[in-house]
Design a protein around this motif. Structure first.
Motif, short mmCIF file in Angstrom:
data_model
loop_
_atom_site.label_atom_id
_atom_site.label_comp_id
_atom_site.label_asym_id
_atom_site.label_seq_id
_atom_site.Cartn_x
_atom_site.Cartn_y
_atom_site.Cartn_z
N GLN A 46 -9.57 -71.46 36.84
CA GLN A 46 -10.04 -72.75 37.34
C GLN A 46 -10.44 -73.64 36.18
OE1 GLN A 46 -13.12 -71.11 40.16
NE2 GLN A 46 -12.30 -72.73 41.44
N TRP A 47 -10.50 -74.93 36.47
CA TRP A 47 -10.97 -75.91 35.51
C TRP A 47 -12.50 -75.91 35.47
CZ3 TRP A 47 -8.17 -78.54 32.07
CH2 TRP A 47 -6.80 -78.62 32.27
N LEU A 48 -13.03 -76.06 34.28
CA LEU A 48 -14.44 -76.35 34.08
C LEU A 48 -14.44 -77.77 33.53
CD1 LEU A 48 -14.43 -73.20 34.20
CD2 LEU A 48 -16.34 -73.27 32.62
N ALA A 49 -14.49 -78.73 34.42
CA ALA A 49 -14.35 -80.14 34.03
C ALA A 49 -15.07 -81.02 35.02
CB ALA A 49 -12.87 -80.52 33.96
N TRP A 89 -11.89 -77.92 30.53
CA TRP A 89 -11.35 -76.66 30.01
C TRP A 89 -10.83 -75.81 31.15
CZ3 TRP A 89 -14.98 -72.12 28.61
CH2 TRP A 89 -14.29 -71.12 27.92
N TYR A 90 -9.63 -75.25 31.00
CA TYR A 90 -9.07 -74.37 32.01
C TYR A 90 -9.22 -72.93 31.54
CZ TYR A 90 -6.09 -72.44 35.62
OH TYR A 90 -5.61 -71.71 36.69
N VAL A 91 -10.09 -72.18 32.21
CA VAL A 91 -10.37 -70.80 31.83
C VAL A 91 -9.50 -69.87 32.66
CG1 VAL A 91 -12.15 -69.02 31.64
CG2 VAL A 91 -12.74 -71.42 31.27
N GLU A 92 -8.72 -69.04 31.98
CA GLU A 92 -7.89 -68.05 32.67
C GLU A 92 -8.75 -66.85 33.07
OE1 GLU A 92 -4.58 -66.73 34.49
OE2 GLU A 92 -4.69 -68.64 33.45
N THR A 123 -7.99 -68.99 27.40
CA THR A 123 -7.74 -70.33 27.92
C THR A 123 -6.35 -70.33 28.56
OG1 THR A 123 -9.14 -71.33 26.23
CG2 THR A 123 -7.52 -72.77 27.27
N GLY A 124 -6.22 -70.97 29.70
CA GLY A 124 -4.96 -70.96 30.44
C GLY A 124 -3.87 -71.81 29.81
N ASP A 125 -2.66 -71.64 30.32
CA ASP A 125 -1.49 -72.36 29.83
C ASP A 125 -1.20 -73.55 30.74
OD1 ASP A 125 0.78 -73.14 28.53
OD2 ASP A 125 2.04 -71.51 29.27
N LYS A 126 -2.07 -74.56 30.66
CA LYS A 126 -1.89 -75.80 31.42
C LYS A 126 -2.08 -76.97 30.47
CE LYS A 126 -3.38 -74.24 35.98
NZ LYS A 126 -2.11 -74.34 36.67
N LYS A 127 -1.50 -78.10 30.83
CA LYS A 127 -1.64 -79.30 30.00
C LYS A 127 -3.13 -79.63 29.83
CE LYS A 127 -0.15 -84.03 29.56
NZ LYS A 127 0.33 -85.23 30.19
N VAL A 170 -19.74 -68.54 32.79
CA VAL A 170 -19.00 -69.14 31.68
C VAL A 170 -19.11 -70.65 31.89
CG1 VAL A 170 -16.74 -69.03 32.84
CG2 VAL A 170 -16.85 -69.18 30.35
N GLY A 171 -19.30 -71.36 30.80
CA GLY A 171 -19.43 -72.81 30.93
C GLY A 171 -19.42 -73.48 29.58
N HIS A 172 -19.62 -74.79 29.60
CA HIS A 172 -19.68 -75.56 28.35
C HIS A 172 -20.66 -76.70 28.51
CE1 HIS A 172 -17.16 -78.83 29.99
NE2 HIS A 172 -16.36 -77.89 30.48
N ASP A 173 -20.95 -77.37 27.39
CA ASP A 173 -21.97 -78.44 27.39
C ASP A 173 -21.39 -79.83 27.66
OD1 ASP A 173 -20.73 -79.04 25.01
OD2 ASP A 173 -22.54 -78.89 23.78
#
Length: 131
Positions: free
Chosen positions: A101-104, A79-82, A9-13, A68-71
């Protein structure tokens, strides 16, 4: 076949997620797919890596692509995936799949699932496991 999957997971707020996360790998000589693999024991928090040991019937290494993804469940599902790293002890191949990138559903392009491709320059060949 055993695999070690590292999800970073990336280092973003607000980078972490409480949603259910999955991956799906595609590869091997017959371009087989793993089907969705739910990574239910992970705590996908900001600037953290989660490591999963999974076992599949098919040998997919080297992996051609992965989803990669989420429900989209829970509070703050975005979620920000590095990146995702896939290591196969049988072949000794470790592959890096950058995302960054964000998965949002509420940011950027609204996608909660992405197809990732290997950064081939990062591939490493390690000693094969004697399993």
């Amino acid at each position: 076949m055993p695999y070690v999957i590292t999800v970073m997971t990336g280092d973003k707020k607000n980078a972490g997620t409480s949603a259910r996360v999955f991956i799906q790998m595609k590869g091997g000589p017959n371009k087989e797919t793993s089907g969705k693999i739910w990574l239910d024991n992970g705590k996908f928090e900001r600037d953290r890596s989660e490591i999963f040991n999974i076992s599949l019937q098919a040998l997919l290494s080297p992996v051609q692509s992965l989803e990669v993804g989420h429900d989209n469940s829970g509070v703050g599902a975005g979620w920000y995936v590095e990146q995702v790293i896939v290591y196969c002890p049988i072949t000794g191949i470790e592959q890096v799949f950058p995302c960054r990138q964000w998965l949002a559903s509420d940011s950027e392009d609204g996608q909660i699932q992405r197809t990732l491709y290997e950064q081939k320059a990062m591939r490493q060949k390690k000693e094969k496991s004697k399993i």
